[in-house]
Design an enzyme around this catalytic site. Structure first.
Site, mmCIF file in Angstrom:
data_model
loop_
_atom_site.group_PDB
_atom_site.id
_atom_site.type_symbol
_atom_site.label_atom_id
_atom_site.label_comp_id
_atom_site.label_asym_id
_atom_site.label_seq_id
_atom_site.Cartn_x
_atom_site.Cartn_y
_atom_site.Cartn_z
ATOM 1 N N LYS A 88 45.113 41.219 38.631
ATOM 2 C CA LYS A 88 43.719 41.051 38.663
ATOM 3 C C LYS A 88 43.125 39.882 38.191
ATOM 4 O O LYS A 88 43.725 39.678 36.984
ATOM 5 C CB LYS A 88 43.238 42.307 38.273
ATOM 6 C CG LYS A 88 41.475 42.585 38.515
ATOM 7 C CD LYS A 88 41.152 43.644 37.841
ATOM 8 C CE LYS A 88 39.623 44.177 38.114
ATOM 9 N NZ LYS A 88 39.220 45.202 37.538
ATOM 10 N N SER A 163 35.985 47.875 41.055
ATOM 11 C CA SER A 163 36.245 46.255 41.309
ATOM 12 C C SER A 163 37.425 45.716 41.529
ATOM 13 O O SER A 163 37.523 44.749 42.157
ATOM 14 C CB SER A 163 35.647 45.674 39.952
ATOM 15 O OG SER A 163 36.594 45.804 38.811
ATOM 16 N N SER A 187 37.592 51.342 38.158
ATOM 17 C CA SER A 187 38.025 50.245 38.935
ATOM 18 C C SER A 187 39.581 50.135 39.257
ATOM 19 O O SER A 187 39.915 49.305 40.187
ATOM 20 C CB SER A 187 37.541 48.944 38.222
ATOM 21 O OG SER A 187 36.342 48.467 38.422
#
Ligand code: GLN
EC number: 6.3.5.7
Length: 498
Positions: A88, A163, A187
């Site tokens: 990420k 997210s 997330s």
């Protein structure tokens, strides 16, 4: 309907632990494995948009180092050595830009690696690239990224969740067998649920936050993502542990997570008490989700678990408490992006004061959701409102933690839906922040209480044909329990499909 889901054959279809075993046995090289995933990214990412940056040279160099070690007959650097990973883009890396999907950090190069990244490198895990997210990890669909929209590989018209939609989409599409996410309010677990992958939020303090761009520091946790429960357990063991650079990191030995997953895979849950939270049985939940979750309870019972009802009355107030605390911490954390020290600076043309340059830069650099949260968070922390909002939210936070404590007197693990519905359409909720916030209702309480949680796939909803995730929750530092039950769920589902 175009889909790009996990291929059923070839290297990219295999789980990480199988690939690692093949590499160690000399049946295949890490370079071949890494190249196969890079090829899959090249073929599919134009459509999916999971990556903000792909680093083939760096990934292959890391793969070659593992191959050299295997050739020399050395001990493997880790149980997953040679198996590549999608990271990420909220964790800083020295060899690739870190943007947090914000214009504020476009092209930003970090002078150091996050602790988790350092551990991945030491474990011989090639990093394929940096994945897309909602700007600074605020959002539930990855649509708040300043750079691109990521599509759900199961249906390209739908969101992959957020997210961490980039990492989840990469796993679901077979672009990577391992991934790293961060979870402030869901997330990791929510995108895992929407893409039919496995995602784990460890106990708060279990994995270092050093080098993770802060969203809301008291809620943020880094966690492992993969296509199987065992793979997440193996990855968790690599990234977890105490770190002197993170003041909230806890020095505590946990039982082996991989052993727990292997035990669970035998499918026997005799003597395990599974809690079912009354407040998670909500009217708004999609029928197809409800069906899969009910079937999961039946399966758990068939595997020997006892299902008990637990009551968590304070969960009705979770939404307000989470967003006040989250936004307050965001308003403080994001003050560091002032146009002076990091990334973007605009308006510095000699006619503006330093304060004006800061205001112009922040006005241009942040997207609207980030601005909304900074404004609301600043308000909640301001003199005269602090007691009414922030302090009150902290009290609710304590009540939620106490609800969990009472629940865990009655059960070992809690199971329930990860998300109230399957993946929604791109654009469907962008103009409705409250609908977007409400989507994370089931994942938020764990972050407020600091507990570990997993989303494990339990098949497709009959009404939409899209993946559903079962959320498993355990007491703090009993992360092994979610791996045991998660692997049993996975094994039970595989048996029922065959
Ligand atoms: N969707 C939640 C939010 O917008 C959670 C985000 C996250 O876990 N990073 O705050």
């Amino acid at each position: 309907m175009t889909t790009y889901t996990l291929p059923t054959e070839g290297l990219v279809s295999k789980p990480a632990h199988e690939l690692a075993a093949m590499i160690q046995a000399g049946e295949i090289t890490s370079r071949e494995v890494t190249q196969a995933f890079l090829d899959r990214i090249a073929e599919t990412d134009g459509e999916i948009g999971a990556f903000l940056h792909v680093g083939p040279e760096e990934a292959l160099a890391a793969a070659d180092a593992v191959d050299a070690q295997v050739n020399e007959g050395g001990t493997p650097a880790s149980a997953l050595a040679g198996v590549p990973l999608a990271l990420k883009d909220l964790l800083v890396t020295t060899d690739a830009p870190t943007t947090a999907a914000s214009k504020m950090l476009e092209g930003y190069m970090s002078p150091y690696d996050a602790t988790v990244v350092k551990k991945l490198r030491e474990a011989g895990i090639p990093i394929l690239g940096k994945t897309n997210l909602d700007e600074f990890a605020m959002g539930s669909s990855t649509e708040n990224s300043a750079y691109k929209k990521t599509k759900n590989p199961h249906d390209l018209e739908r969101v992959p969740g957020g997210s961490g939609g980039g990492t989840a989409a990469a796993l679901a599409a077979g672009q990577a067998p391992l991934g790293i996410g961060t979870d402030t309010g869901g997330s990791i677990r929510q995108p895992a649920s929407l893409t039919g992958t496995v995602g784990v939020k460890p106990t708060y303090g279990g994995v270092s936050r050093y080098g993770v761009i802060a969203c809301a520091s008291s809620l943020d946790q880094v966690g492992p993502c993969a296509n199987t429960v065992l793979d997440t357990a193996l990855l968790h063991e690599i990234i977890g542990g105490h770190d002197e650079f993170d003041a909230t990191s806890v020095d505590k030995q946990m039982p082996s997570l991989a052993d727990a997953a292997r035990e669970g895979a035998k499918g026997d849950l005799s003597g395990v008490k599974i809690g079912r939270i009354k407040q998670f049985n909500r009217p708004g939940t999609q029928d197809g989700v409800r069906e899969r979750i009910d079937a999961a309870y039946e399966q758990l019972a068939a595997q020997g678990a006892e299902i008990v009802e637990v009551d968590c009355p304070s969960f009705d107030d979770v939404m307000g408490a989470y967003y006040i605390i989250q936004m307050s911490e965001v308003s403080s954390n994001l003050a560091r992006f002032d146009g002076m020290r990091y990334g973007l600076r605009t308006g510095d043309d000699g006619t503006h004061s330093a304060e004006e340059v800061m205001a112009i830069t922040r006005g241009e650099g942040f997207g609207s959701e980030v601005k909304r949260r900074i404004i609301l968070g600043t308000y909640a922390l301001s003199v005269g409102y602090y007691d009414a909002y922030y302090l009150q939210a902290q009290r609710v936070r304590t009540l939620i933690a106490q609800d969990f404590e009472r629940a865990f007197e009655l059960c070992d693990v809690i199971a329930g839906p990860a998300v109230p519905s399957t993946a929604f359409k791109l654009g469907e909720k962008v103009d409705d922040p409250l609908a977007m916030y409400n989507f994370d209702l089931f994942t938020l309480p764990l972050n407020l209480a600091g507990l570990p949680g997993m989303s494990v796939p339990v098949g497709m909803a009959s009404d939409t044909g899209l993946p559903v995730g079962l959320q498993l929750i355990a007491p703090a530092f009993a992360d092994d329990r979610i791996y045991r039950v998660g692997a049993a769920v996975e094994a039970g589902l595989a048996a029922s499909e065959n």
